[in-house]
Write an enzyme that holds these catalytic residues in place. Structure first.
Site, PDB file in Angstrom:
ATOM      1  N   GLY A  14       0.815  -1.219   0.000  1.00 18.78           N
ATOM      2  CA  GLY A  14       0.000   0.000   0.000  1.00 18.78           C
ATOM      3  C   GLY A  14       0.843   1.260   0.000  1.00 18.78           C
ATOM      4  N   SER A  15       1.721   1.377  -1.016  1.00 19.19           N
ATOM      5  CA  SER A  15       2.696   2.478  -0.967  1.00 19.19           C
ATOM      6  C   SER A  15       2.588   3.443  -2.147  1.00 19.19           C
ATOM      7  CB  SER A  15       4.111   1.899  -0.875  1.00 19.19           C
ATOM      8  OG  SER A  15       4.268   0.807  -1.730  1.00 19.19           O
ATOM      9  N   THR A  16       1.424   3.500  -2.791  1.00 19.98           N
ATOM     10  CA  THR A  16       1.267   4.483  -3.864  1.00 19.98           C
ATOM     11  C   THR A  16       0.822   5.840  -3.320  1.00 19.98           C
ATOM     12  OG1 THR A  16      -0.980   3.686  -4.261  1.00 19.98           O
ATOM     13  CG2 THR A  16       0.764   2.774  -5.656  1.00 19.98           C
ATOM     14  N   GLY A  18       0.051   8.204   0.766  1.00 17.19           N
ATOM     15  CA  GLY A  18       0.011   8.223   2.233  1.00 17.19           C
ATOM     16  C   GLY A  18       1.306   7.828   2.915  1.00 17.19           C
ATOM     17  N   ILE A  19       1.142   7.171   4.066  1.00 15.00           N
ATOM     18  CA  ILE A  19       2.292   6.782   4.892  1.00 15.00           C
ATOM     19  C   ILE A  19       3.191   5.815   4.125  1.00 15.00           C
ATOM     20  CG2 ILE A  19       2.913   5.501   6.988  1.00 15.00           C
ATOM     21  CD1 ILE A  19       0.369   6.667   8.319  1.00 15.00           C
ATOM     22  N   GLY A  20       2.590   4.882   3.390  1.00 12.72           N
ATOM     23  CA  GLY A  20       3.372   3.888   2.654  1.00 12.72           C
ATOM     24  C   GLY A  20       4.277   4.537   1.619  1.00 12.72           C
ATOM     25  N   SER A 141      -1.462   0.992  14.774  1.00 12.59           N
ATOM     26  CA  SER A 141      -2.036   2.313  15.056  1.00 12.59           C
ATOM     27  C   SER A 141      -2.159   2.478  16.559  1.00 12.59           C
ATOM     28  CB  SER A 141      -3.434   2.408  14.440  1.00 12.59           C
ATOM     29  OG  SER A 141      -4.123   3.542  14.950  1.00 12.59           O
ATOM     30  N   TYR A 154     -11.900  -1.389  12.971  1.00 14.70           N
ATOM     31  CA  TYR A 154     -10.543  -0.993  12.584  1.00 14.70           C
ATOM     32  C   TYR A 154      -9.577  -1.256  13.742  1.00 14.70           C
ATOM     33  CZ  TYR A 154      -6.669   2.273  11.618  1.00 14.70           C
ATOM     34  OH  TYR A 154      -5.428   2.837  11.434  1.00 14.70           O
TER      35      TYR A 154
HETATM   36  P1  NAD Z   1      -4.025   6.070   2.721  1.00 10.50           P
HETATM   37  O1  NAD Z   1      -5.458   5.749   2.460  1.00 10.50           O
HETATM   38  O2  NAD Z   1      -3.597   7.496   2.653  1.00 10.50           O
HETATM   39  O3  NAD Z   1      -3.097   5.215   1.775  1.00 10.50           O
HETATM   40  C1  NAD Z   1      -3.307   3.850   1.753  1.00 10.50           C
HETATM   41  C2  NAD Z   1      -2.415   3.153   0.780  1.00 10.50           C
HETATM   42  O4  NAD Z   1      -2.823   1.771   0.810  1.00 10.50           O
HETATM   43  C3  NAD Z   1      -2.571   3.628  -0.645  1.00 10.50           C
HETATM   44  O5  NAD Z   1      -1.343   3.439  -1.311  1.00 10.50           O
HETATM   45  C4  NAD Z   1      -3.638   2.676  -1.205  1.00 10.50           C
HETATM   46  O6  NAD Z   1      -3.540   2.488  -2.603  1.00 10.50           O
HETATM   47  C5  NAD Z   1      -3.266   1.406  -0.470  1.00 10.50           C
HETATM   48  N1  NAD Z   1      -4.384   0.488  -0.301  1.00 10.50           N
HETATM   49  C6  NAD Z   1      -5.599   0.732   0.248  1.00 10.50           C
HETATM   50  N2  NAD Z   1      -6.365  -0.369   0.156  1.00 10.50           N
HETATM   51  C7  NAD Z   1      -5.603  -1.305  -0.445  1.00 10.50           C
HETATM   52  C8  NAD Z   1      -5.825  -2.637  -0.844  1.00 10.50           C
HETATM   53  N3  NAD Z   1      -7.000  -3.236  -0.661  1.00 10.50           N
HETATM   54  N4  NAD Z   1      -4.819  -3.300  -1.444  1.00 10.50           N
HETATM   55  C9  NAD Z   1      -3.626  -2.710  -1.682  1.00 10.50           C
HETATM   56  N5  NAD Z   1      -3.359  -1.449  -1.333  1.00 10.50           N
HETATM   57  C10 NAD Z   1      -4.332  -0.761  -0.741  1.00 10.50           C
HETATM   58  O7  NAD Z   1      -3.715   5.413   4.155  1.00 10.50           O
HETATM   59  P2  NAD Z   1      -2.708   5.862   5.320  1.00 10.50           P
HETATM   60  O8  NAD Z   1      -3.439   6.794   6.209  1.00 10.50           O
HETATM   61  O9  NAD Z   1      -1.404   6.244   4.748  1.00 10.50           O
HETATM   62  O10 NAD Z   1      -2.582   4.486   6.116  1.00 10.50           O
HETATM   63  C11 NAD Z   1      -1.505   3.584   5.927  1.00 10.50           C
HETATM   64  C12 NAD Z   1      -1.408   2.677   7.147  1.00 10.50           C
HETATM   65  O11 NAD Z   1      -1.185   3.474   8.314  1.00 10.50           O
HETATM   66  C13 NAD Z   1      -2.700   1.894   7.406  1.00 10.50           C
HETATM   67  O12 NAD Z   1      -2.376   0.578   7.807  1.00 10.50           O
HETATM   68  C14 NAD Z   1      -3.340   2.646   8.552  1.00 10.50           C
HETATM   69  O13 NAD Z   1      -4.154   1.833   9.353  1.00 10.50           O
HETATM   70  C15 NAD Z   1      -2.116   3.126   9.318  1.00 10.50           C
HETATM   71  N6  NAD Z   1      -2.392   4.300  10.164  1.00 10.50           N
HETATM   72  C16 NAD Z   1      -2.768   5.489   9.615  1.00 10.50           C
HETATM   73  C17 NAD Z   1      -3.028   6.564  10.456  1.00 10.50           C
HETATM   74  C18 NAD Z   1      -3.431   7.907   9.906  1.00 10.50           C
HETATM   75  O14 NAD Z   1      -3.880   8.734  10.694  1.00 10.50           O
HETATM   76  N7  NAD Z   1      -3.251   8.167   8.637  1.00 10.50           N
HETATM   77  C19 NAD Z   1      -2.919   6.407  11.844  1.00 10.50           C
HETATM   78  C20 NAD Z   1      -2.544   5.184  12.360  1.00 10.50           C
HETATM   79  C21 NAD Z   1      -2.276   4.124  11.510  1.00 10.50           C
END
Ligand code: NAD
Length: 264
Positions: A14-16, A18-20, A141, A154
């Site tokens: 999931g790295s396209t 956000g955090i990834g 998280s 979640y």
């Molecule tokens: P985001 O929605 O901004 O990005 C998610 C990434 O995952 C994208 O690259 C998307 O394409 C990919 N993705 C989503 N569903 C997918 C699937 N079914 N198969 C493959 N790829 C998929 O999310 P984020 O906020 O960057 O979250 C990333 C991780 O960090 C998650 O596990 C989330 O639970 C965790 N997290 C986020 C936060 C926050 O506040 N953003 C806080 C705590 C934990």
């Protein structure tokens, strides 16, 4: 500090965005070769092009797969090269009242947030044991230990990740492999930006007001009192991906802006 990541190969689910995406970028900057992932070939290609523009000499490739689809995950695993660093980041979230969460949502959240990491570890962990080297990091998280009432499904997945990472760390006892979880707090990722924009619109507030209200109402314990930036989480993850972090294993590493009030 040289994180000694040159020559290492990492996979970040999931790295396209956000955090990834930020983790992939930080690992590339530190000299690792990185395999990224997103749901479609198009999103993977776009992210690769962007990362190549942002990081000179980036050694990057990508494999599309939707983690809610076990067949696609199987195809991804077949294409994976030998991995030194596995970051289980792919995850979804959605606030929903407990009584309104149908069975399908519980299973979908478990599939994308938990089975994603299990399936990847089942393929990668035995090979790491054979080579006696590796780093696995689950992006859990703060909601995994301070359960979010507005999305218990979640939170359940984020607690499950802690059990799996601790268990695998115990299985790696006496080796050069570490398995840890990083627990971000509210982080300004693509998904969270969209969430706050929706809240602002529905409550007739500016985005800034909605952000401040989120901390006053939903996360009053936050010591940071602002959203964490994705790069701040990526920096933490890069350290625990490094050989320098050998002393930390089986840990739940808080990077949540001080929301969780317990000291350990
Ligand atoms: P985001 O929605 O901004 O990005 C998610 C990434 O995952 C994208 O690259 C998307 O394409 C990919 N993705 C989503 N569903 C997918 C699937 N079914 N198969 C493959 N790829 C998929 O999310 P984020 O906020 O960057 O979250 C990333 C991780 O960090 C998650 O596990 C989330 O639970 C965790 N997290 C986020 C936060 C926050 O506040 N953003 C806080 C705590 C934990």
């Amino acid at each position: 500090m040289d994180l000694q990541l040159t020559g290492k190969t990492a996979f970040v689910s999931g790295s396209t965005a956000g955090i990834g995406y930020a983790i992939a970028k930080r690992l590339l900057i530190e000299g690792a070769e990185v395999v990224i992932n997103g749901r479609s070939q198009e999103s993977v290609d776009e992210a690769i092009e962007k990362l190549k523009r942002e990081v000179a000499k980036a050694q990057i490739s990508g494999i599309p797969a939707d983690f809610s689809n076990a067949v696609q995950v199987g195809g991804l695993i077949e294409r994976l090269p030998d991995i030194d660093i596995l970051v289980n980041n792919a995850g979804i979230f959605q606030p929903k009242d407990f009584a309104d969460i149908p069975d399908e949502d519980w299973y979908r959240f478990f599939d994308v947030n938990v089975m994603s990491g299990i399936r990847l570890c089942r393929a990668v962990f035995p090979k790491m044991l054979e080579r006696n080297e590796g780093r696995i990091i689950f992006i859990s998280s703060e909601s995994g230990i301070a359960i979010a009432e507005e999305m218990i499904h979640y939170s359940m997945t984020k607690t499950a990740q802690l059990a799996i990472s601790r268990g695998l760390a115990q299985l790696a006892k006496g080796t050069n492999i570490t398995v840890n979880s990083v627990l971000p707090g509210p982080t300004r990722s693509r998904g969270v930006k969209k969430f706050i924009e929706e809240v602002a619109e529905s409550q007739d507030m500016s985005v800034e007001e909605a952000e401040q209200d989120f901390f006053t109402t939903n996360r009053p314990n936050s010591l940071l009192q602002r959203f964490i930036e994705v790069d701040e989480i990526a920096n933490t993850v890069a350290y625990f991906a490094s050989p320098l972090s050998a002393a930390t294993n089986g840990a739940a590493i808080k990077a949540e802006g001080g929301i969780v009030t317990s000291i350990i």
